[in-house]
Design a protein around this motif. Structure first.
Motif, mmCIF file in Angstrom:
data_model
loop_
_atom_site.group_PDB
_atom_site.id
_atom_site.type_symbol
_atom_site.label_atom_id
_atom_site.label_comp_id
_atom_site.label_asym_id
_atom_site.label_seq_id
_atom_site.Cartn_x
_atom_site.Cartn_y
_atom_site.Cartn_z
ATOM 1 N N PRO A 48 0.823 -1.201 0.000
ATOM 2 C CA PRO A 48 0.000 0.000 0.000
ATOM 3 C C PRO A 48 0.864 1.261 0.000
ATOM 4 O O PRO A 48 1.895 1.311 0.662
ATOM 5 C CB PRO A 48 -0.802 -0.126 1.293
ATOM 6 C CG PRO A 48 -0.143 -1.161 2.110
ATOM 7 C CD PRO A 48 0.643 -2.021 1.177
ATOM 8 N N SER A 49 0.433 2.249 -0.783
ATOM 9 C CA SER A 49 1.173 3.511 -0.813
ATOM 10 C C SER A 49 0.210 4.621 -1.231
ATOM 11 O O SER A 49 -0.928 4.371 -1.562
ATOM 12 C CB SER A 49 2.335 3.421 -1.800
ATOM 13 O OG SER A 49 1.845 3.166 -3.086
ATOM 14 N N LEU B 201 -13.444 -3.188 8.622
ATOM 15 C CA LEU B 201 -13.342 -1.724 8.707
ATOM 16 C C LEU B 201 -13.186 -1.102 7.319
ATOM 17 O O LEU B 201 -13.773 -0.060 7.017
ATOM 18 C CB LEU B 201 -12.151 -1.328 9.592
ATOM 19 C CG LEU B 201 -12.320 -1.585 11.090
ATOM 20 C CD1 LEU B 201 -10.989 -1.393 11.810
ATOM 21 C CD2 LEU B 201 -13.378 -0.668 11.677
ATOM 22 N N GLU B 202 -12.429 -1.778 6.488
ATOM 23 C CA GLU B 202 -12.213 -1.268 5.132
ATOM 24 C C GLU B 202 -13.516 -1.243 4.341
ATOM 25 O O GLU B 202 -13.837 -0.256 3.672
ATOM 26 C CB GLU B 202 -11.178 -2.154 4.428
ATOM 27 C CG GLU B 202 -10.797 -1.661 3.051
ATOM 28 C CD GLU B 202 -9.824 -2.622 2.390
ATOM 29 O OE1 GLU B 202 -8.662 -2.669 2.825
ATOM 30 O OE2 GLU B 202 -10.236 -3.323 1.447
ATOM 31 N N GLY C 47 -8.286 6.072 5.470
ATOM 32 C CA GLY C 47 -7.445 5.417 4.463
ATOM 33 C C GLY C 47 -6.032 5.227 4.977
ATOM 34 O O GLY C 47 -5.450 4.142 4.828
ATOM 35 N N ASN C 48 -5.492 6.252 5.598
ATOM 36 C CA ASN C 48 -4.127 6.158 6.140
ATOM 37 C C ASN C 48 -4.026 5.101 7.236
ATOM 38 O O ASN C 48 -3.066 4.329 7.282
ATOM 39 C CB ASN C 48 -3.683 7.518 6.690
ATOM 40 C CG ASN C 48 -3.050 8.374 5.610
ATOM 41 O OD1 ASN C 48 -2.372 7.852 4.729
ATOM 42 N ND2 ASN C 48 -3.285 9.672 5.661
ATOM 43 N N THR D 298 -1.761 1.767 6.925
ATOM 44 C CA THR D 298 -0.693 1.478 7.901
ATOM 45 C C THR D 298 -0.911 0.112 8.541
ATOM 46 O O THR D 298 0.035 -0.665 8.715
ATOM 47 C CB THR D 298 -0.687 2.564 9.007
ATOM 48 O OG1 THR D 298 -0.630 3.835 8.372
ATOM 49 C CG2 THR D 298 0.480 2.396 9.950
ATOM 50 N N LEU D 299 -2.164 -0.162 8.872
ATOM 51 C CA LEU D 299 -2.475 -1.450 9.494
ATOM 52 C C LEU D 299 -2.139 -2.599 8.550
ATOM 53 O O LEU D 299 -1.573 -3.626 8.959
ATOM 54 C CB LEU D 299 -3.957 -1.478 9.886
ATOM 55 C CG LEU D 299 -4.454 -2.661 10.702
ATOM 56 C CD1 LEU D 299 -3.636 -2.854 11.966
ATOM 57 C CD2 LEU D 299 -5.926 -2.484 11.049
ATOM 58 N N GLU D 300 -2.505 -2.443 7.285
ATOM 59 C CA GLU D 300 -2.209 -3.498 6.303
ATOM 60 C C GLU D 300 -0.695 -3.732 6.207
ATOM 61 O O GLU D 300 -0.226 -4.875 6.186
ATOM 62 C CB GLU D 300 -2.759 -3.122 4.929
ATOM 63 C CG GLU D 300 -2.561 -4.251 3.918
ATOM 64 C CD GLU D 300 -3.025 -3.912 2.508
ATOM 65 O OE1 GLU D 300 -3.589 -2.826 2.299
ATOM 66 O OE2 GLU D 300 -2.793 -4.741 1.617
ATOM 67 N N ALA D 301 0.050 -2.646 6.140
ATOM 68 C CA ALA D 301 1.514 -2.774 6.040
ATOM 69 C C ALA D 301 2.076 -3.475 7.278
ATOM 70 O O ALA D 301 2.979 -4.315 7.180
ATOM 71 C CB ALA D 301 2.146 -1.405 5.866
ATOM 72 N N LYS D 302 1.519 -3.139 8.430
ATOM 73 C CA LYS D 302 2.009 -3.733 9.681
ATOM 74 C C LYS D 302 1.702 -5.229 9.719
ATOM 75 O O LYS D 302 2.529 -6.037 10.172
ATOM 76 C CB LYS D 302 1.331 -3.010 10.859
ATOM 77 C CG LYS D 302 2.109 -3.083 12.126
ATOM 78 C CD LYS D 302 3.424 -2.362 11.973
ATOM 79 C CE LYS D 302 4.287 -2.415 13.182
ATOM 80 N NZ LYS D 302 5.656 -1.942 12.883
#
Lengths: 233, 109
Positions: free
Chosen positions: A123-124, B51-52, B73-74, B78-82
């Motif tokens: 994601p970005s 949540l999404e 969205g942020n 961030t949660l997805e990346a984590k």
């Protein structure tokens, strides 16, 4: 020694029992209340993860051999029973349900389509861009499922689908007579470039099998044992 | 191999394991950490996906301000990346987080 249950089917004189089952043991059959059940002896002790994989594949080969001949309701792997009396009791209890089910599934098999996003990118971008990208992917997956369903039209006897954030799984019932032409049609189908579709089958119609009412209640209890005598249904 | 149409047709021939025989959480002595990580991350991923969906629904319904859309969205990004980062640490792929719940189906579908 415990018995491993493979599946239930309608008894027929021309069913050929597979010669080799899990752990190399030839499956045997019992007939009870108008149903036939396929079983073999199973030695669970000392089974490591490699053996489990081999056993699961052997289990699947037995199911596929039988599915090629008749409709089946498979048991989850590994469903272990203490003795034949257990399965006889189970079949006596639910005979009407499974006879009806197998009658309805007699001429059909299940095909599965797994639609996935081509690239799983990190994601970005901004928060808004992230949500808009997600929205787009969700729509693309849903549209592809709709397209496939329309494309196959009357060849589909029944259809179910489920969607996660990065994939859509579609399950369809197809007549055994239409199986070859359905696979041929898939080869000609084009979908959105950002998607991949993996079509597999034929499988037993496990996603179209309803539990008998009392079994369904039991299956919702968290205390249910991991190994049960319940088929998928 | 996928063909140019994006459709990969794979007749069942015993090489693939059908739905319902998917992996289970392994909690033996050697894999207890990974097993627990799988369980915890699966539940977090389930909540993230819920949540999404809700965020997208609200965005489509016009009930969120631009600022709220950006914030949600942020947070989800961030949660997805984590979750990915932690999954990688424990040797888990996104597919591993889709637990097989037996007769109830898979967790993330």
């Amino acid at each position: 020694m415990p018995l491993l249950a493979y599946c239930i089917a309608e008894p027929g004189s021309n069913i050929e029992v597979p010669l080799r089952g899990v752990q190399g043991v030839p499956p045997s059959t019992i007939i009870e209340s108008g149903l036939i059940c396929f079983l073999s002896e199973y030695e669970p002790s000392g089974v490591n993860s490699t053996h489990v994989r081999e056993a699961a594949l052997a289990f699947n080969r037995v199911l596929q051999e039988l599915l090629g001949q008749t409709a089946i309701v498979p048991f989850r792997f590994p469903t272990l029973l203490g003795d034949e009396a257990e399965i006889r009791t189970f079949l006596q209890h639910h005979a009407a349900h499974y006879r009806d089910l197998l009658g309805r599934l007699r001429d059909v098999v299940q095909i599965e389509i797994n639609l996935t996003i081509n690239k799983s990118s990190q994601p970005s971008g901004s928060g808004r861009e992230y949500l808009l990208a997600r929205q787009h992917l969700n729509r693309t997956l849903a549209d592809a499922a709709t397209l496939i369903r329309r494309y196959l039209g009357a060849q589909i006897r029944d259809w179910r689908q489920s969607q996660s954030s990065s994939a859509t799984r579609c399950y369809m019932l197809v007549s055994r007579d239409d199986l070859k032409s359905t696979f041929e049609k898939f080869r000609e189908l084009k979908i959105a470039s950002e998607l991949q579709a993996r079509v597999t089958g034929p499988w037993p119609a496990t996603d179209f099998i309803a539990l008998p009412p009392d079994e369904h209640e039991n299956s919702l209890q968290s205390s249910a044992p991991p190994v049960t005598t319940k088929p998928y249904a | 191999m996928p063909n140019p149409t994006g459709i990969h047709v794979e007749p069942a021939n015993g090489a693939a394991v059908p739905t319902g025989t998917a992996s289970r959480i392994e909690c033996n002595q050697e894999t207890i950490e990974q097993g627990l990580a799988k369980l915890v991350l699966s539940l977090i991923e389930l909540l993230r996906q819920l949540l999404e969906r809700q965020a997208i629904r609200r965005m489509e319904g016009g009930s969120l301000t631009d600022e709220q859309i950006e914030e949600m969205g942020n947070a989800l990004m961030t949660l997805e990346a984590k979750i990915r980062e932690l999954g990688n640490h424990f040797g888990l792929t996104p597919a591993d987080l889709n637990l097989d719940l037996g007769p109830l189906g898979n967790l993330l579908e």
